[in-house]
Scaffold this motif. Structure first.
Motif, PDB file in Angstrom:
ATOM      1  N   LEU A  55     102.864 -49.480 111.244  1.00  0.00           N
ATOM      2  CA  LEU A  55     104.124 -49.217 111.773  1.00  0.00           C
ATOM      3  C   LEU A  55     104.386 -47.977 111.463  1.00  0.00           C
ATOM      4  O   LEU A  55     105.164 -48.062 112.896  1.00  0.00           O
ATOM      5  N   ALA A  56     104.272 -47.990 110.221  1.00  0.00           N
ATOM      6  CA  ALA A  56     105.295 -46.399 109.996  1.00  0.00           C
ATOM      7  C   ALA A  56     104.649 -45.342 110.291  1.00  0.00           C
ATOM      8  O   ALA A  56     104.997 -44.181 110.903  1.00  0.00           O
ATOM      9  N   GLY A  57     102.865 -45.017 110.583  1.00  0.00           N
ATOM     10  CA  GLY A  57     102.355 -44.633 110.944  1.00  0.00           C
ATOM     11  C   GLY A  57     102.494 -44.588 112.385  1.00  0.00           C
ATOM     12  O   GLY A  57     102.739 -43.126 113.201  1.00  0.00           O
ATOM     13  N   ILE A  58     102.680 -45.516 113.135  1.00  0.00           N
ATOM     14  CA  ILE A  58     103.054 -45.541 115.033  1.00  0.00           C
ATOM     15  C   ILE A  58     104.243 -45.456 115.493  1.00  0.00           C
ATOM     16  O   ILE A  58     104.755 -44.083 115.804  1.00  0.00           O
ATOM     17  N   PHE A  59     105.194 -45.026 114.299  1.00  0.00           N
ATOM     18  CA  PHE A  59     106.624 -44.218 114.695  1.00  0.00           C
ATOM     19  C   PHE A  59     106.623 -43.440 114.646  1.00  0.00           C
ATOM     20  O   PHE A  59     107.136 -42.408 115.539  1.00  0.00           O
ATOM     21  N   LEU A  60     105.743 -42.599 114.021  1.00  0.00           N
ATOM     22  CA  LEU A  60     105.543 -41.123 113.752  1.00  0.00           C
ATOM     23  C   LEU A  60     104.726 -40.972 114.767  1.00  0.00           C
ATOM     24  O   LEU A  60     104.971 -39.754 115.465  1.00  0.00           O
ATOM     25  N   VAL A  61     103.488 -41.105 115.172  1.00  0.00           N
ATOM     26  CA  VAL A  61     102.300 -41.017 116.566  1.00  0.00           C
ATOM     27  C   VAL A  61     103.808 -40.842 117.717  1.00  0.00           C
ATOM     28  O   VAL A  61     104.076 -40.179 118.379  1.00  0.00           O
ATOM     29  N   ASN A  62     104.550 -41.848 117.839  1.00  0.00           N
ATOM     30  CA  ASN A  62     105.569 -42.161 118.672  1.00  0.00           C
ATOM     31  C   ASN A  62     106.220 -40.610 119.155  1.00  0.00           C
ATOM     32  O   ASN A  62     106.666 -40.203 119.708  1.00  0.00           O
ATOM     33  N   LYS A  63     107.103 -40.227 117.667  1.00  0.00           N
ATOM     34  CA  LYS A  63     107.744 -38.736 116.976  1.00  0.00           C
ATOM     35  C   LYS A  63     107.111 -37.692 118.092  1.00  0.00           C
ATOM     36  O   LYS A  63     107.746 -36.949 118.238  1.00  0.00           O
ATOM     37  N   TYR A  64     105.355 -37.660 117.114  1.00  0.00           N
ATOM     38  CA  TYR A  64     104.603 -36.206 117.674  1.00  0.00           C
ATOM     39  C   TYR A  64     104.502 -36.350 119.414  1.00  0.00           C
ATOM     40  O   TYR A  64     104.951 -35.544 119.725  1.00  0.00           O
ATOM     41  N   PHE A  65     104.645 -37.446 119.756  1.00  0.00           N
ATOM     42  CA  PHE A  65     104.461 -37.102 121.275  1.00  0.00           C
ATOM     43  C   PHE A  65     105.901 -36.699 122.007  1.00  0.00           C
ATOM     44  O   PHE A  65     105.495 -36.519 122.365  1.00  0.00           O
ATOM     45  N   TRP A  78     128.625 -32.184 125.930  1.00  0.00           N
ATOM     46  CA  TRP A  78     128.011 -33.158 125.537  1.00  0.00           C
ATOM     47  C   TRP A  78     126.527 -33.183 126.274  1.00  0.00           C
ATOM     48  O   TRP A  78     126.581 -33.943 127.401  1.00  0.00           O
ATOM     49  N   PRO A  79     125.107 -33.113 126.111  1.00  0.00           N
ATOM     50  CA  PRO A  79     123.844 -33.900 127.043  1.00  0.00           C
ATOM     51  C   PRO A  79     123.907 -35.037 127.273  1.00  0.00           C
ATOM     52  O   PRO A  79     124.005 -35.143 125.806  1.00  0.00           O
ATOM     53  N   HIS A  80     123.508 -35.572 128.239  1.00  0.00           N
ATOM     54  CA  HIS A  80     123.061 -37.627 128.272  1.00  0.00           C
ATOM     55  C   HIS A  80     122.069 -37.431 129.199  1.00  0.00           C
ATOM     56  O   HIS A  80     121.734 -37.025 129.773  1.00  0.00           O
ATOM     57  N   GLY A  81     121.492 -38.603 128.316  1.00  0.00           N
ATOM     58  CA  GLY A  81     120.263 -38.637 129.125  1.00  0.00           C
ATOM     59  C   GLY A  81     118.555 -37.669 128.842  1.00  0.00           C
ATOM     60  O   GLY A  81     117.999 -37.480 129.739  1.00  0.00           O
ATOM     61  N   GLU A  82     119.373 -36.427 127.737  1.00  0.00           N
ATOM     62  CA  GLU A  82     117.701 -35.597 127.346  1.00  0.00           C
ATOM     63  C   GLU A  82     116.641 -36.682 126.575  1.00  0.00           C
ATOM     64  O   GLU A  82     115.571 -35.672 127.328  1.00  0.00           O
ATOM     65  N   LEU A  83     117.227 -37.398 126.023  1.00  0.00           N
ATOM     66  CA  LEU A  83     116.120 -38.180 125.464  1.00  0.00           C
ATOM     67  C   LEU A  83     115.465 -39.521 126.320  1.00  0.00           C
ATOM     68  O   LEU A  83     116.234 -40.019 126.768  1.00  0.00           O
ATOM     69  N   SER A  84     114.063 -39.865 125.770  1.00  0.00           N
ATOM     70  CA  SER A  84     114.262 -40.936 126.214  1.00  0.00           C
ATOM     71  C   SER A  84     114.221 -42.344 125.644  1.00  0.00           C
ATOM     72  O   SER A  84     113.867 -42.364 124.341  1.00  0.00           O
ATOM     73  N   VAL A  85     115.272 -43.097 126.046  1.00  0.00           N
ATOM     74  CA  VAL A  85     115.516 -43.947 125.584  1.00  0.00           C
ATOM     75  C   VAL A  85     114.606 -45.079 125.245  1.00  0.00           C
ATOM     76  O   VAL A  85     114.556 -46.206 124.325  1.00  0.00           O
ATOM     77  N   TYR A 115     108.225 -35.641 120.253  1.00  0.00           N
ATOM     78  CA  TYR A 115     108.507 -34.169 119.950  1.00  0.00           C
ATOM     79  C   TYR A 115     107.956 -32.996 120.842  1.00  0.00           C
ATOM     80  O   TYR A 115     108.262 -31.761 121.204  1.00  0.00           O
ATOM     81  N   SER A 116     105.733 -32.891 120.901  1.00  0.00           N
ATOM     82  CA  SER A 116     105.416 -32.564 121.792  1.00  0.00           C
ATOM     83  C   SER A 116     105.555 -32.179 122.969  1.00  0.00           C
ATOM     84  O   SER A 116     105.822 -31.286 123.687  1.00  0.00           O
ATOM     85  N   GLU A 117     106.457 -33.375 123.803  1.00  0.00           N
ATOM     86  CA  GLU A 117     106.837 -33.346 125.429  1.00  0.00           C
ATOM     87  C   GLU A 117     108.326 -32.251 125.658  1.00  0.00           C
ATOM     88  O   GLU A 117     107.885 -31.639 126.172  1.00  0.00           O
ATOM     89  N   HIS A 118     108.833 -32.491 124.417  1.00  0.00           N
ATOM     90  CA  HIS A 118     110.093 -31.832 124.866  1.00  0.00           C
ATOM     91  C   HIS A 118     109.994 -30.335 124.381  1.00  0.00           C
ATOM     92  O   HIS A 118     110.422 -28.962 124.759  1.00  0.00           O
ATOM     93  N   LEU A 119     108.650 -29.841 123.275  1.00  0.00           N
ATOM     94  CA  LEU A 119     108.387 -28.824 123.030  1.00  0.00           C
ATOM     95  C   LEU A 119     107.439 -28.119 124.169  1.00  0.00           C
ATOM     96  O   LEU A 119     107.734 -26.653 124.530  1.00  0.00           O
ATOM     97  N   ALA A 120     106.886 -28.529 124.953  1.00  0.00           N
ATOM     98  CA  ALA A 120     106.144 -28.006 125.616  1.00  0.00           C
ATOM     99  C   ALA A 120     106.657 -27.779 127.137  1.00  0.00           C
ATOM    100  O   ALA A 120     106.846 -26.868 128.155  1.00  0.00           O
ATOM    101  N   LEU A 121     108.568 -28.574 127.343  1.00  0.00           N
ATOM    102  CA  LEU A 121     109.416 -28.171 128.650  1.00  0.00           C
ATOM    103  C   LEU A 121     109.896 -26.971 127.412  1.00  0.00           C
ATOM    104  O   LEU A 121     111.096 -26.566 128.177  1.00  0.00           O
ATOM    105  N   GLY A 122     109.833 -26.607 126.903  1.00  0.00           N
ATOM    106  CA  GLY A 122     111.159 -25.426 125.997  1.00  0.00           C
ATOM    107  C   GLY A 122     111.992 -25.400 125.530  1.00  0.00           C
ATOM    108  O   GLY A 122     112.534 -25.063 125.005  1.00  0.00           O
TER     109      GLY A 122
END
Lengths: 194, 118
Positions: A99-109, A50-57, A111-118
């Protein structure tokens, strides 16, 4: 025809109908997320590694702080109404929305970081369950924001015509919002840390 | 749930204190992750902290520390079904109820493998 027991409590349950309704809805939500948590367990226990450290803590922790803060502002939006402090109620509700909006913006960044790396949901089992769980949670955030936007905007009129019913509606919105926070409290360690 | 404005006013301080405690617990979770504990221990610690945080949200923010019995009743039912749901995956590991699987042996003289499977 007026819907009965929106403000006054039913004699048999001791609750307003909306209160019991939102709790039954949350019960169904527990089962929805429960099915996915169960899926997580079976995928993880069945995986060779199981992968570790794939996500930004850091990003995950920031989002946790944001959601916890939004829970405080949400409960304060309700408490302010109870204390007849209208301007404070507006401030806290708008803060929760932001705050809910900031959460989603954070999530967008994130997601896009992961998708950019395939690293989409197709790339691995871990990413598949990560995108499914956080995607569904994100949809719940959007749903909460729609309801809050209604009560900040057109729905706020009810505060003048039926203040008790409006207070109850804000309480039900709060119950939903705290549930969304509660789900994230478990998602954060399961996906980001372990 | 408090309905009296004076009662609500008393709980405001409590809401902020619980919020602060939740942030502290989040910090503890992250720090515990940096220690690099063994995986089973790390899972246990993280889930214990998450359960404490979840209980605080449910008890104070969702007012479950003083709710009506109908709410508790529906939640008890939910917890029962939730636990069943979490243990459903175990059935995929120990699903030997009523089935007996024999490993196929070598085919006997004049009998093909396909015939044996039939």
């Amino acid at each position: 025809m007026n819907i009965p027991y929106t403000v006054e409590t039913r004699p048999d349950t001791g609750l307003a109908n909306g209160k019991l309704g939102i709790w039954l809805f949350l019960a169904s939500e527990v089962m929805l997320f429960g099915a996915l948590f169960s899926t997580y367990i079976i995928l993880r226990t069945g995986a060779v590694e199981w992968p570790h450290g794939e996500l930004s803590v850091l990003l995950g922790a920031i989002n946790t702080v944001i959601l916890i803060s939004s829970s405080v502002t949400m409960v304060m939006a309700w408490a302010s109404l109870k204390m007849n402090e209208w301007s404070k109620h507006r401030l806290y509700l708008i803060l929760t929305f932001v705050l809910a909006g900031i959460f989603l913006v954070n999530k967008y960044f994130e997601y896009s970081e992961h998708l950019a790396l395939g690293e989409g949901p197709w790339a691995s089992t871990f990413l598949a369950i990560y995108f499914t769980l956080t995607g569904l949670h994100g949809l719940h955030i959007v749903g909460g924001m729609v309801v809050m936007a209604y009560f900040i905007g057109p729905g706020a009129k009810m505060a003048k015509t039926s203040p008790d019913q409006f207070t109850n509606r804000i309480e039900y919105t709060g119950l939903y919002w705290h549930f969304v926070d509660l789900v994230w409290i478990f998602l954060f360690p399961l996906l980001y840390l372990l | 749930m408090h309905s009296d404005p004076a009662e609500v006013k008393k709980t405001v301080r409590k809401y902020f204190m619980i919020g602060a405690a939740l942030l502290v617990f989040t910090g503890i979770t992250v720090v515990a992750n940096l220690i690099h504990l063994a995986v089973p221990l790390a899972i246990t610690v993280a889930l214990i902290i998450a359960t404490i945080k979840g209980s605080m949200v449910a008890a104070v923010f969702m007012h479950l520390n003083h709710e009506k019995k109908w709410i508790y009743g529906s939640l008890i039912l939910t917890v029962v079904f939730f636990v069943v749901l979490l243990f459903v995956p175990l059935l995929t590991i120990s699903d030997t109820f009523g089935t007996h699987i024999n490993a196929p042996g070598p085919p006997t003289h004049g009998e093909s493998g396909a015939e044996r499977r039939d």
